[in-house]
Scaffold this active site. Structure first.
Site, PDB file in Angstrom:
ATOM      1  N   HIS A 144       0.855  -1.194   0.000  1.00 37.22           N
ATOM      2  CA  HIS A 144       0.000   0.000   0.000  1.00 37.22           C
ATOM      3  C   HIS A 144       0.892   1.246   0.000  1.00 37.22           C
ATOM      4  CE1 HIS A 144      -2.783   3.062   1.506  1.00 37.22           C
ATOM      5  NE2 HIS A 144      -3.736   2.293   1.003  1.00 37.22           N
TER       6      HIS A 144
ATOM      7  N   GLU B 235      -3.637   3.033  -7.288  1.00 35.42           N
ATOM      8  CA  GLU B 235      -4.075   4.151  -6.450  1.00 35.42           C
ATOM      9  C   GLU B 235      -3.110   5.317  -6.631  1.00 35.42           C
ATOM     10  OE1 GLU B 235      -6.356   3.182  -2.565  1.00 35.42           O
ATOM     11  OE2 GLU B 235      -4.310   2.533  -2.273  1.00 35.42           O
TER      12      GLU B 235
END
Lengths: 214, 214, 214, 214
Positions: free
Chosen positions: C85, C133
Site C-alpha cells: 500500500h 491508487e
C-alpha cells in the site's frame, strides 16, 4: 561561528558557490565550508574551500554498491560530513556506524536531529557536533532562532548534559546576518545554510551579508 | 528482576507460553511478561499474563496502512512495548516518535540498542528502560553476561550518565538462571529472553529454572 | 465487484464497521471485505465478515520481532492481504517475498501500485490482483475514475499484457456508488475504500449507498 | 556481450582498473564499462572508459541531501547506471522513479533483480536492461551460469514475455571467459562482474582472459 552551506541537489554551479565561499572566508573570522553532492566533492575541494560531504554510509571497504564510503569522501577532499540530515535520516544504529566510519577516515562529524531530545541522543554517540533543525522550518525562510528560539537553547542544554565536548549548530530558515547573530546568542556554535546561499543570484554577496555582523 | 519473553514469529503456541509465564510469575519475586505478535496480543492478554507489544510505530490515529498503532496495542491488552529491536531497527527520529506514541497510549517502553554508545543515545530519549543486546550474540545460546560482561556494565554506566531514571536490561543468549543472576550482578534490572523459553519443550519448566535462583 | 474497506489506523470501531459490512454484503451481489489493523484481525473475523490484513512481511516462522507473519494473520481469520500500500511501500524484492509468504499461508493477495507501469511490474509477480491508487488522490474525495480515468484503463491494459489472470482494482477518492460504477466501466474488478466508509457516521448506510447501483 | 565491472567500495585504484578496461575494450568486440563510486565518477570518466553509476535516486533537482542525482552522475561523465543492486535495493515505486530519473538525464539503465519473477517486474518498468543476480551466489566465485543455469534462461524468458526490447544480463560469481560464454549461450546479452576484475592483482590480464573467448 561555523557556517556550513549545504548545496543539496540544487541546480547551482557548485564550483562557483565554492569559490565565493572561499573568498568570503578569507575576509571574516567565521569558518565557512561547503557540502556538495558526492559527485562534486573533488571539484569543490580543488577550489580550496573547506569541503564537507552531505552523508557517509555506516560501511567499510568491501561489497557495497551505491554507497558513500567515508574514505572515498576524504580521498576526494572532504574534511567533514553531515550525518542523519532530515532529508537522509538513518537508523539509530547506522548513525552510530556512520560516525565511526567518518572518524576512521578522519572526517569531522555533524549529526542532525529534529528536537532537543534527539540532539541529546545524537550527542551520546560522541560526534564532533550536532545540529538542530526543526523539519517544519526547513526551506521556509523563517529562521529557527526567531520561530522557535527555545528549541535552540534546549538543544544546547540537552547536548551539554550528555557530553560537554559536543558543540551545537542550528539550521532551518537561516538567511541573514541577524539570524546568524541570533543563533550565536542562543548558544549555537554555527549554522547550517542551504537555499539562502546556494540559490542566491550572487552567492558571494549573500555570504558576505551573512557573516558581516560577526 | 524483569524477565521479558519475546515470542518473535516463532511457531510456538502463544497462549501456552503465556499461561506458563503467568503461572511461574505467581511463584517468584521476578516480574515476568510476554511479548507476542500483534495479532496475538489480545489472546495472550486474556490469559492474565503481563503482555507487551514487540513494536509500535511512530504514528497517531489516521491514514496509516499496515502499521502498529500504540493505542491499538494498549486496547488489545498490552501494557508495554519493545522499540528498536535489532530485528526491527528504526530511524533515530522514529525511535523518538515511537516512545512518544507509546507514552501517549500509556505503554511502558524498553528501547533496544547494540552497544553502550547507542544505549546512551536511547536513554537520552527518556524511555522507561533500555536493553543492550549485542547482535552477534542473539540466538547463540552464549549469554552476553558471560561472552561480553563489559558491554553490560558499560551500558549501565552509559544510561546512568545520561538519565538516572532509565533502567537497563540485557539480552542475547540468556537461557539459564545463572545467566540471569550474572546479568543482575552486572547492574542489569532485567533480561530479554526469546528462544530459550519460547522454543522450550516445556516453557513452564524452562521459566521456573530460570527464575529459581532469584 | 470486490469492495475492500481499509480501516487503516482510523479511530473507528472496527467491529461496528465489520458488522455493517457483513450485513450489507448479504443484500448485494458485490463482495465486501474489511481490512483492520493486525491487532483487530481476530475481533473483526469473529463478526463473520470477509477479513483481510493490511500488510504481511516477507518472512517465515523464526527470529523476526515486530513483523506480521502471514500465517499469524491467516490464523487470526484473514483470508487475504494488501501488499505494498502507498502508506506501506516495500522494496521490489520484498513485494515478491510478501506475495510468496501470503500464498504459503493461503491468503489472497492484492498488490497496490501508483501507476500503470508499476501495475505491470506488480502483475509480473503473479499476485491474485493489483490495485492502482494514484497517491495524489488518496484521501481527497476526488475519485480516480473521474480525476484520471486513463490511469485505470492503462492499469487494466498493463496488467493484462503481463498476466491475464491478474485482476485490477482501483482506489483513491472513491466514496459513492457512481464512483464504483465508473470504476467498473473502466475495466476494474473492484475498489479500495477507506475513509468514505470507515469514517462515516453510519457505515452501514454509506456502504448500502455505495453498492446500491451495482 | 556487455561486460560491466562494478567497483563497489573495494579498496582498488579506480583509475587503474578504468585504464585497464579501456585498453582491453580496444582489443575486443565486447563492450566494457566500469561503475565506480559516485565520488570517483569524474576521475574514471576522464580515462575514456565507458563509465556507469552504481545507483541514482528517484529524485529531481531540489532539496535532497546525501542523494545521487542522475543529472550530476551524467555531468560527471556517466552514461548509464545500475538500479536496485542487491546491495542497494529500492522500493518498487523508487525503482520506477530511479529509471525515470535516469532517462531524464540520458543515462542507460540496468535494473538488478534476484529471480525471474522480479526480472519480469523490472522489465515491466521499461529500463534498457535487467540483470539477474541470485543473491546467494554473489561473491562466491561459483558462476550463476553453472550453479543455476535455469535462472538465467527463465529470466530471459520472463523479460521477453513482458517487453521484448529489454535485454538481460546476468551476474554473481562470474570470473572466467568460460563463464561469460556460458552466460551468452543461455541468452544473456552481458554480464555483471565485480571482485573478479576489481580485486585482481592485474586487472588488465583478468579482463583480457575474460573476453578472450568472445
Amino acid at each position: 561561528m561555523f557556517v556550513l552551506i549545504n548545496l543539496k541537489t540544487y541546480p547551482c554551479d557548485p564550483v562557483a558557490v565554492a569559490e565565493a565561499a572561499r573568498d568570503v572566508d578569507e575576509t571574516t573570522d567565521a569558518r565557512i565550508a561547503v557540502a556538495p553532492q558526492a559527485t562534486h566533492l573533488e571539484r569543490v575541494a580543488e577550489t580550496g574551500v573547506e569541503t564537507w560531504a552531505q552523508h557517509v554510509d555506516p560501511i567499510d571497504y568491501g561489497s557495497n554498491t551505491g554507497h558513500t564510503l567515508a574514505e572515498a569522501a576524504a580521498d576526494a577532499g572532504a574534511v567533514g560530513t553531515l550525518i542523519n540530515h532530515s532529508e537522509r535520516r538513518l537508523k539509530l544504529a547506522d548513525v552510530d556506524g556512520a560516525i565511526r566510519a567518518a572518524e576512521r577516515a578522519g572526517l569531522e562529524t555533524v549529526v542532525c536531529a529534529n528536537n532537543p531530545a534527539q540532539i541529546g541522543a545524537a550527542a551520546a554517540l560522541a560526534p564532533d557536533a550536532v545540529a538542530v533543525e526543526p523539519p517544519e522550518l526547513i526551506g521556509t525562510g523563517t529562521p529557527v532562532s526567531q520561530a522557535d528560539p527555545d528549541v535552540v537553547e534546549d538543544a544546547v542544554d540537552a547536548a551539554a548534559r550528555v557530553d560537554e565536548d559536543v558543540t551545537v549548530l542550528c539550521g532551518a530558515g537561516i538567511s541573514t546576518g541577524e539570524d546568524v547573530v541570533a543563533a550565536a546568542d542562543l548558544g549555537s556554535s554555527g549554522v547550517l545554510l542551504a537555499s539562502g546561499v546556494a540559490k542566491a543570484d550572487d552567492p558571494a554577496a549573500a555570504l558576505a551579508d551573512l557573516v558581516e555582523p560577526l
